[in-house]
Scaffold this motif. Structure first.
Motif, PDB file in Angstrom:
ATOM      1  N   GLU A  74      19.653 -23.305 -56.195  1.00  0.00           N
ATOM      2  CA  GLU A  74      19.731 -23.435 -54.559  1.00  0.00           C
ATOM      3  C   GLU A  74      21.306 -22.761 -54.343  1.00  0.00           C
ATOM      4  O   GLU A  74      21.463 -22.338 -53.377  1.00  0.00           O
ATOM      5  CB  GLU A  74      19.440 -24.599 -54.075  1.00  0.00           C
TER       6      GLU A  74
ATOM      7  N   LEU B  11      12.414 -21.134 -49.911  1.00  0.00           N
ATOM      8  CA  LEU B  11      12.669 -22.369 -49.276  1.00  0.00           C
ATOM      9  C   LEU B  11      11.321 -22.960 -49.178  1.00  0.00           C
ATOM     10  O   LEU B  11      11.101 -24.170 -49.586  1.00  0.00           O
ATOM     11  CB  LEU B  11      13.262 -22.417 -48.047  1.00  0.00           C
TER      12      LEU B  11
ATOM     13  N   GLU C  93      10.282 -24.241 -52.661  1.00  0.00           N
ATOM     14  CA  GLU C  93      10.911 -25.372 -52.767  1.00  0.00           C
ATOM     15  C   GLU C  93      10.273 -26.654 -52.188  1.00  0.00           C
ATOM     16  O   GLU C  93      10.214 -27.602 -52.940  1.00  0.00           O
ATOM     17  CB  GLU C  93      12.650 -25.234 -52.618  1.00  0.00           C
TER      18      GLU C  93
END
Length: 245
Positions: free
Chosen positions: A148, A194, A197
């Motif tokens: 990240e 994202l 995640e």
């Protein structure tokens, strides 16, 4: 009779572009900054020439230019992107130093990083962030967090470069739609990452109904999905159903 060996001249290392490296206290960073240089010749005549800064630091740098002043000349530099000006002196030209073949080496009268604009700041920040990433890796930081971090750094580089390119195209009256498309594609890519995640966090039980922002996230995703269905239904009308008209 003592025979003296011939003296060898010290040589400098070679940069990737083939130019000889200078011995300096501060490293230079590769940039692309459009510059206008103006000066007066030995006969008092005024000269102006476009240039491109290629390797710079707070003390000066290498400028590519076709017409150049003599060594020792004092020149005025204007950054085309910011309109900021700075005074400098010429340290070397193609006629005065080996390895300077496509421009001049200059020294800023007053050291300044800001004169070179966001390009230099991004380059320096990238170097520092790379050092930080290496440090995090050596300390065994969680792999997902490291990824990240790396993705965020890459986005900073991409966005900063896009800002500079947009400014350059605007100055030259050129179309900037291609750069805007690159930024949009990068947002889509980051959004996908994202979402993956967050999905992983939900499956791992790290996200609950009490997690701050989940309601807003749900509404945002719902709105985005509905708009995407509207865009994609022209391709497969039976697959993508939307509430939008």
């Amino acid at each position: 009779m003592t025979v003296r060996k011939p003296l060898k001249m010290a040589t400098r290392g070679t940069s990737p572009d083939g130019s000889k490296q200078e011995r300096r206290k501060n490293n230079r960073f590769l940039v692309t900054v459009p510059i206008e240089a103006s000066w007066r010749g030995s006969d008092g005549l005024a000269f102006k020439s476009p240039a491109v800064a290629r390797q710079v630091n707070q003390n000066g740098g290498l400028l590519e230019m076709e017409t150049y002043p003599e060594v020792g000349s004092r020149i005025t530099l204007t950054n085309f992107l910011s309109a900021e000006s700075a005074e400098a002196r010429v340290l070397a030209t193609p006629n005065s130093r080996e390895g300077v073949s496509r421009g001049i080496v200059i020294e800023l009268i007053t050291p300044s990083e800001s004169f070179w604009g966001v390009n230099l700041q991004v380059k320096k920040t990238s170097v520092e962030l790379q050092k930080l990433e290496n440090s995090l890796r050596s300390e065994g930081i969680d792999f997902r967090l490291l990824n990240e971090f790396r993705d965020t750094v890459d986005y900073i580089r991409t966005a900063a470069l896009a800002v500079q390119q947009l400014r350059e195209r605007q100055l030259h009256g050129r179309d900037d739609s291609e750069i805007a498309s690159v930024l949009v594609a990068e947002r889509v890519r980051r959004t996908m990452n994202l979402c993956l995640e967050v999905t992983t966090d939900i499956d791992a039980g790290k996200v609950s109904s009490e997690t701050k922002g989940v309601d807003e996230l749900y509404r945002s995703l719902e709105d985005v999905c509905d708009r995407l269905r509207h865009l994609l239904k022209s391709r497969e009308p039976g697959r993508f159903v939307t509430t939008r008209s």
